[in-house]
Design a protein around this motif. Structure first.
Motif, mmCIF file in Angstrom:
data_model
loop_
_atom_site.group_PDB
_atom_site.id
_atom_site.type_symbol
_atom_site.label_atom_id
_atom_site.label_comp_id
_atom_site.label_asym_id
_atom_site.label_seq_id
_atom_site.Cartn_x
_atom_site.Cartn_y
_atom_site.Cartn_z
ATOM 1 N N ASP A 48 -23.462 -5.813 2.919
ATOM 2 C CA ASP A 48 -22.595 -5.696 1.748
ATOM 3 C C ASP A 48 -21.752 -6.945 1.523
ATOM 4 N N GLY A 49 -21.959 -7.960 2.361
ATOM 5 C CA GLY A 49 -21.228 -9.204 2.213
ATOM 6 C C GLY A 49 -19.854 -9.205 2.842
ATOM 7 N N GLY A 90 -12.808 -11.300 5.408
ATOM 8 C CA GLY A 90 -13.135 -12.159 4.274
ATOM 9 C C GLY A 90 -12.428 -11.750 3.007
ATOM 10 N N HIS A 91 -12.904 -10.656 2.395
ATOM 11 C CA HIS A 91 -12.384 -10.290 1.073
ATOM 12 C C HIS A 91 -10.972 -9.715 1.121
ATOM 13 N N GLU A 92 -10.481 -9.366 2.314
ATOM 14 C CA GLU A 92 -9.092 -8.929 2.465
ATOM 15 C C GLU A 92 -8.291 -9.894 3.334
ATOM 16 N N GLY A 93 -8.855 -11.090 3.523
ATOM 17 C CA GLY A 93 -8.178 -12.072 4.353
ATOM 18 C C GLY A 93 -8.304 -13.472 3.806
ATOM 19 N N GLY A 274 -11.309 2.901 -9.189
ATOM 20 C CA GLY A 274 -11.562 1.687 -8.423
ATOM 21 C C GLY A 274 -11.871 1.962 -6.968
ATOM 22 N N GLY A 275 -11.519 3.182 -6.513
ATOM 23 C CA GLY A 275 -11.842 3.544 -5.143
ATOM 24 C C GLY A 275 -11.052 2.733 -4.130
ATOM 25 N N HIS A 276 -11.688 2.508 -2.993
ATOM 26 C CA HIS A 276 -11.027 1.860 -1.869
ATOM 27 C C HIS A 276 -11.751 0.578 -1.484
ATOM 28 N N GLY A 277 -10.985 -0.421 -1.077
ATOM 29 C CA GLY A 277 -11.574 -1.603 -0.469
ATOM 30 C C GLY A 277 -12.062 -2.664 -1.426
ATOM 31 N N PHE A 278 -11.540 -2.690 -2.657
ATOM 32 C CA PHE A 278 -12.064 -3.650 -3.638
ATOM 33 C C PHE A 278 -11.512 -5.058 -3.453
#
Length: 305
Positions: A48-49, A90-93, A274-278
């Protein structure tokens, strides 16, 4: 085997390329509250990258500095999420830190220890120690990094939001050595789809289990239900959450309500979906919460002369 090698190389090169500088959080790797154990940290880039780092026992701080001509003097310490089980690094850091640096805000990604009875004497305070150490480090190096030490905030996603809100509500008790009496209070908090409460009707059971254990006492649950720890000194806060998040938006609602009750400034971006973890961009909305936060910082936390 070839695919495993390619993935390993991707992860190896992805991590350093994100950061300007990664440094051990504690000098000489003398990590407080630790038990001597093998370093089993593992990084993996999923299909999922998402870059996931697990079994962190040696914390680091990665430094992202804006060009001096763009620097606002503001700084933010970023705590990736991952249920206190992994770090979505990555996407949260790193990605978030790079974006803040582009906007003139010095950013620091905290690779904090993940709670473990095998590597910590008291796993309930391990992540908080790292958050406090990160705040201390940024403030004590503010001049070198062109930062206003009175404009150092903390941002967290999901369980990282729980850690950030813990730093913002438990700063009165130092869990680390602090010989210079440096303030461990963040000047602001940005909490993105955060876990706030360990109330069974609201909280995220996985985060609670990983941080506090299988059967924590009510006293421990209350201690780390951060809506119960707000007081008049709690920092101003920005909340981001989607109403259909599996980590209930009630976490943000209860925190917002008690902040307002205590007279603490709070602003929000609440998405219908939007859900979680975007991460930085909610694909189901045209609103970019980073833009909203940037405007909030400019309005309320401009650099002092």
């Amino acid at each position: 085997m070839k695919n495993i090698l390619i993935l390993t190389l991707m992860v190896f090169f992805a991590i350093p390329s994100f950061s300007q500088k990664e440094m051990p959080l504690y000098n000489n790797h003398h990590v407080p509250n630790s038990i001597s154990a093998p370093d089993e940290e593992h990084a993996e880039l999923g299909e999922d990258g998402i870059l996931r780092i697990s079994k962190v026992s040696f914390p680091t701080l990665s430094v992202y500095l804006p060009p001096k001509e763009k620097a606002t003097g503001q700084a933010v310490i970023i705590c990736p999420g991952g249920g206190y089980w992994i770090l979505a690094a990555g996407h949260e850091g790193a990605d978030v830190a790079e974006e803040f640096a582009k906007r003139g805000v010095a950013a620091f990604v905290l690779k904090y220890r993940l709670p473990s009875d095998e590597t910590m004497i008291d796993k309930t305070i391990g992540p908080l120690q790292d958050a406090q150490k990160a705040i201390q480090t940024v403030r004590e190096n503010a001049k070198e990094w062109n930062i206003n030490p009175e404009k150092v905030g903390i941002l967290g996603f999901s369980a990282g939001g729980h850690l950030a809100s813990t730093a913002g509500t438990h700063f009165h008790q130092a869990q680390i050595d602090n010989p210079k009496k440096t303030s461990l209070r963040p000047d602001f908090m940005v909490l993105v789809y955060p876990v706030i409460s360990f109330d069974p009707g609201i909280g995220h059971s996985g985060s609670s289990k990983n941080l506090l254990g299988e059967n924590p006492s009510q006293e421990l649950l209350d201690k780390f239900s951060n809506e119960k720890q707000v007081n008049a000194a709690t920092p101003p806060t920005y909340l981001v959450h989607a109403k259909d998040d599996r980590v209930s938006i009630r976490n943000s609602y209860v925190f917002e309500a008690v902040l307002q009750e205590k007279g603490i400034h709070v602003s929000t971006t609440y998405f219908e979906s939007g859900g979680h973890g975007f991460g930085m961009v909610n694909p189901q909305s045209e609103i970019i919460w980073m833009d909203e936060v940037e405007a909030w910082l400019k309005k309320h936390f401009t650099n002092l002369p």
